[in-house]
Design a protein around this motif. Structure first.
Motif, PDB file in Angstrom:
ATOM      1  N   SER A 272       1.014  -1.285  -0.017  1.00 54.36           N
ATOM      2  CA  SER A 272      -0.093  -0.095   0.007  1.00 54.36           C
ATOM      3  C   SER A 272       0.849   1.460  -0.111  1.00 54.36           C
ATOM      4  CB  SER A 272      -0.931   0.057   1.214  1.00 54.36           C
ATOM      5  OG  SER A 272      -1.645   1.139   1.326  1.00 54.36           O
ATOM      6  N   GLY A 273       0.238   2.338  -0.504  1.00 53.70           N
ATOM      7  CA  GLY A 273       0.928   3.752  -0.470  1.00 53.70           C
ATOM      8  C   GLY A 273       1.028   4.238   1.022  1.00 53.70           C
ATOM      9  N   SER A 274       1.754   4.955   1.301  1.00 56.91           N
ATOM     10  CA  SER A 274       2.091   5.668   2.701  1.00 56.91           C
ATOM     11  C   SER A 274       1.037   6.918   2.872  1.00 56.91           C
ATOM     12  CB  SER A 274       3.407   5.992   3.300  1.00 56.91           C
ATOM     13  OG  SER A 274       3.877   6.829   2.103  1.00 56.91           O
ATOM     14  N   ASN A 275      -0.414   6.503   2.540  1.00 60.07           N
ATOM     15  CA  ASN A 275      -1.440   7.609   2.604  1.00 60.07           C
ATOM     16  C   ASN A 275      -2.537   6.864   3.021  1.00 60.07           C
ATOM     17  OD1 ASN A 275      -3.443   9.150   1.592  1.00 60.07           O
ATOM     18  ND2 ASN A 275      -2.174  10.500   0.673  1.00 60.07           N
ATOM     19  N   VAL A 276      -3.569   7.434   4.120  1.00 62.16           N
ATOM     20  CA  VAL A 276      -4.455   6.851   4.626  1.00 62.16           C
ATOM     21  C   VAL A 276      -5.658   7.068   3.629  1.00 62.16           C
ATOM     22  CG1 VAL A 276      -5.898   6.672   6.571  1.00 62.16           C
ATOM     23  CG2 VAL A 276      -3.607   6.800   7.121  1.00 62.16           C
ATOM     24  N   ASP A 277      -5.716   8.418   3.327  1.00 58.56           N
ATOM     25  CA  ASP A 277      -6.788   9.139   2.569  1.00 58.56           C
ATOM     26  C   ASP A 277      -7.233   8.192   1.250  1.00 58.56           C
ATOM     27  OD1 ASP A 277      -5.545  10.779   4.268  1.00 58.56           O
ATOM     28  OD2 ASP A 277      -7.213  12.208   3.621  1.00 58.56           O
ATOM     29  N   TYR A 278      -6.269   7.820   0.529  1.00 60.42           N
ATOM     30  CA  TYR A 278      -6.320   7.290  -0.912  1.00 60.42           C
ATOM     31  C   TYR A 278      -7.517   6.206  -0.903  1.00 60.42           C
ATOM     32  CZ  TYR A 278      -5.635   5.421  -5.395  1.00 60.42           C
ATOM     33  OH  TYR A 278      -5.944   5.029  -6.618  1.00 60.42           O
ATOM     34  N   LYS A 279      -7.093   5.284  -0.095  1.00 60.48           N
ATOM     35  CA  LYS A 279      -8.184   4.050  -0.017  1.00 60.48           C
ATOM     36  C   LYS A 279      -9.405   4.220   0.687  1.00 60.48           C
ATOM     37  CE  LYS A 279      -5.744   1.061  -2.312  1.00 60.48           C
ATOM     38  NZ  LYS A 279      -5.180  -0.049  -1.837  1.00 60.48           N
ATOM     39  N   ALA A 280      -9.538   5.264   1.601  1.00 59.51           N
ATOM     40  CA  ALA A 280     -10.547   5.625   2.316  1.00 59.51           C
ATOM     41  C   ALA A 280     -11.865   6.245   1.399  1.00 59.51           C
ATOM     42  CB  ALA A 280     -10.041   6.647   3.602  1.00 59.51           C
ATOM     43  N   ARG A 281     -11.323   6.655   0.291  1.00 63.88           N
ATOM     44  CA  ARG A 281     -12.498   7.241  -0.496  1.00 63.88           C
ATOM     45  C   ARG A 281     -13.042   6.144  -1.120  1.00 63.88           C
ATOM     46  NH1 ARG A 281      -9.004  10.654  -4.588  1.00 63.88           N
ATOM     47  NH2 ARG A 281      -7.851  11.094  -2.875  1.00 63.88           N
ATOM     48  N   TYR A 282     -12.513   4.928  -1.449  1.00 64.40           N
ATOM     49  CA  TYR A 282     -13.379   3.881  -1.986  1.00 64.40           C
ATOM     50  C   TYR A 282     -14.133   3.163  -0.838  1.00 64.40           C
ATOM     51  CZ  TYR A 282      -9.920   4.430  -5.847  1.00 64.40           C
ATOM     52  OH  TYR A 282      -9.257   5.001  -6.874  1.00 64.40           O
ATOM     53  N   MET A 283     -13.657   3.024   0.317  1.00 64.61           N
ATOM     54  CA  MET A 283     -14.527   2.641   1.381  1.00 64.61           C
ATOM     55  C   MET A 283     -15.628   3.478   1.609  1.00 64.61           C
ATOM     56  SD  MET A 283     -13.352   3.120   5.412  1.00 64.61           S
ATOM     57  CE  MET A 283     -13.275   4.836   5.366  1.00 64.61           C
ATOM     58  N   ASN A 284     -15.559   4.838   1.575  1.00 61.44           N
ATOM     59  CA  ASN A 284     -16.648   5.577   1.566  1.00 61.44           C
ATOM     60  C   ASN A 284     -17.775   5.558   0.637  1.00 61.44           C
ATOM     61  OD1 ASN A 284     -15.785   6.767   3.823  1.00 61.44           O
ATOM     62  ND2 ASN A 284     -14.553   8.503   2.832  1.00 61.44           N
ATOM     63  N   ALA A 285     -17.102   4.915  -0.736  1.00 60.83           N
ATOM     64  CA  ALA A 285     -18.037   4.863  -1.906  1.00 60.83           C
ATOM     65  C   ALA A 285     -18.865   3.857  -1.577  1.00 60.83           C
ATOM     66  CB  ALA A 285     -17.443   4.624  -3.216  1.00 60.83           C
ATOM     67  N   LEU A 286     -18.202   2.458  -1.053  1.00 58.57           N
ATOM     68  CA  LEU A 286     -19.021   1.267  -0.555  1.00 58.57           C
ATOM     69  C   LEU A 286     -20.018   1.786   0.511  1.00 58.57           C
ATOM     70  CD1 LEU A 286     -19.640  -1.680  -0.979  1.00 58.57           C
ATOM     71  CD2 LEU A 286     -17.555  -1.925   0.918  1.00 58.57           C
ATOM     72  N   LEU A 287     -19.894   2.653   1.388  1.00 57.04           N
ATOM     73  CA  LEU A 287     -20.570   2.953   2.450  1.00 57.04           C
ATOM     74  C   LEU A 287     -22.153   3.584   1.657  1.00 57.04           C
ATOM     75  CD1 LEU A 287     -21.050   3.243   5.642  1.00 57.04           C
ATOM     76  CD2 LEU A 287     -20.135   5.476   5.324  1.00 57.04           C
ATOM     77  N   ILE A 288     -21.873   4.416   0.834  1.00 63.18           N
ATOM     78  CA  ILE A 288     -22.840   5.411   0.349  1.00 63.18           C
ATOM     79  C   ILE A 288     -23.607   5.044  -0.938  1.00 63.18           C
ATOM     80  CG2 ILE A 288     -23.229   7.760  -0.746  1.00 63.18           C
ATOM     81  CD1 ILE A 288     -21.076   8.724   1.344  1.00 63.18           C
ATOM     82  N   TYR A 289     -22.730   3.979  -2.031  1.00 60.05           N
ATOM     83  CA  TYR A 289     -23.719   4.155  -3.333  1.00 60.05           C
ATOM     84  C   TYR A 289     -24.942   3.247  -3.195  1.00 60.05           C
ATOM     85  CZ  TYR A 289     -22.455  -0.755  -4.595  1.00 60.05           C
ATOM     86  OH  TYR A 289     -22.587  -2.307  -4.802  1.00 60.05           O
ATOM     87  N   PRO A 290     -24.812   2.003  -2.187  1.00 60.39           N
ATOM     88  CA  PRO A 290     -26.156   1.430  -1.934  1.00 60.39           C
ATOM     89  C   PRO A 290     -27.301   2.291  -1.645  1.00 60.39           C
ATOM     90  CG  PRO A 290     -24.204   0.190  -1.192  1.00 60.39           C
ATOM     91  CD  PRO A 290     -23.943   1.656  -1.253  1.00 60.39           C
ATOM     92  N   HIS A 291     -27.086   3.207  -0.959  1.00 55.41           N
ATOM     93  CA  HIS A 291     -27.858   4.082  -0.333  1.00 55.41           C
ATOM     94  C   HIS A 291     -28.441   4.873  -1.631  1.00 55.41           C
ATOM     95  CE1 HIS A 291     -29.946   7.380   1.653  1.00 55.41           C
ATOM     96  NE2 HIS A 291     -29.471   8.194   1.030  1.00 55.41           N
TER      97      HIS A 291
END
Length: 367
Positions: A272-291
């Protein structure tokens, strides 16, 4: 009755054997987590990301992690045509924006190309923009942006092109903190809407689209696990000089993680890259797109208007208004409701997979 400990990684027991112990030794792990700490963005709410990633890692219910890509062939020309027709049937304005980009009549550049095995991705044009990128993306530099679309010649290319073009709907001259958090939601929504279109046009089957969406869910779930692992380890490192084996054992006990599951997570961190934010945005997409998809199912035209307004709010860096536009109350309590909606989506898809498999087995043997 004994309460089951939530698991950070929902791997099936019969798949555990494929995970070998990671070679991510503690000195390297400590260095990596320190780099993640140094690269944190001032505008990002990491406490919020921690809560989201923890709930998603422990409460999303994925029974099968098997991933199938759609390998049916399609030409570059067909990929462009299908993509544009998809946007045209959704919304004229979106179609015109996408067409201008593909036709080269936009401020946003467009590059679609077949990758060369020996490609040198360090090469740049006179304006500093890369000649090619290894993966599909919207690349921005020095006030310029361009869609880079390496293609394989399969139906998967349609999804990727739709994904990257949808990024351009909320892109501004500069990236912003809202887009950093929520920028993958719009592409995830458009990719999912593409499923039904491809089925209706006979381009892909229900099995193809169901398997692909489940595959994306698995990838985004793993991004949530990776984000949670980074933030959990950052919390430890903030309290003491180095992360130790004892800390890893305590994490295993706390979340009921097997050795193989821990090894899998550490292997992801190692790559992984040394950046927390990058993968977090995909996590947030999984949280929101079904809604969003539940809204789209009820009223497609209204949902498209909502998504267009959402893109405007992203572009304007209005985090709370972006969520409110989608009908999400921007508060901690909403996370649990969104996770429940995502679990409903997963259950629907897994039921579809089971039904498809059952029907396949029941087909007469034609010989």
């Amino acid at each position: 009755m004994r309460k089951k400990t939530p698991k950070v990684l929902n791997t099936k027991k019969n798949r555990d054997s494929q995970y070998t112990h990671s070679k991510f030794e503690l000195p390297n792990l400590n260095k990596f987590i320190y780099e993640n700490m140094q690269n944190r963005e001032r505008s990002t709410d990491y406490n919020l990301l921690y809560r989201i990633s923890k709930i998603m890692s422990t409460e999303l219910k994925i029974k099968d992690r098997h991933i199938n890509e759609i390998t049916k062939p399609i030409s570059e020309k067909q990929t462009k045509e299908v993509t544009l027709q998809f946007f045209k049937e959704l919304d004229q304005e979106l179609y015109e924006k996408a067409k201008k980009i593909i036709d080269g009549n936009s401020d946003i550049g467009f590059n679609m190309y077949m990758l060369d095995e020996n490609e040198d991705f360090s090469k740049t044009k006179s304006d500093g923009m890369p000649v090619h990128t290894k993966i599909p993306c919207v690349f921005s530099r020095n006030g310029k942006s361009a869609v880079y679309m390496p293609y394989k010649g399969t139906i998967e290319d349609i999804y990727l092109l739709v994904h990257e073009l949808s990024h351009t709907f909320d892109i501004g001259k500069n990236n912003n903190s809202t887009r950093n958090m929520l920028g993958e939601v719009t592409p995830a929504c458009f990719e999912t809407m593409l499923n039904q279109y491809l089925i209706e046009k006979g381009i892909a089957t229900k099995e193809d689209t169901t398997n692909r969406e489940m595959g994306r869910i698995v990838h985004y779930y793993d991004d949530a696990v990776e984000t949670f692992a980074k933030l959990e380890l950052i919390k430890i490192k903030e309290q003491q000089e180095n992360i130790t084996h004892k800390n890893l054992i305590e994490i295993q006990k706390k979340y009921g993680i097997t050795n193989r599951q821990l090894s899998y997570v550490l292997k992801r961190l190692a790559n992984s890259g040394s950046n927390v934010d990058y993968k977090a945005r995909y996590m947030n997409a999984l949280l929101i797109y079904p809604h969003y998809m539940e809204q789209y199912t009820e009223n497609p035209q209204k949902a498209i208007r909502t998504l267009k307004e959402y893109s405007k709010q992203i572009k304007a860096n209005n985090f709370e208004n972006s969520l409110k536009t989608l009908g999400i109350n921007p508060c901690i309590e909403s996370i649990q409701k969104l996770v429940e909606t995502t679990n409903r989506r997963i259950e629907i898809l897994e039921n579809k997979q089971s039904a498809i498999t059952k029907n396949t087995w029941n087909q007469p043997d034609e010989r």
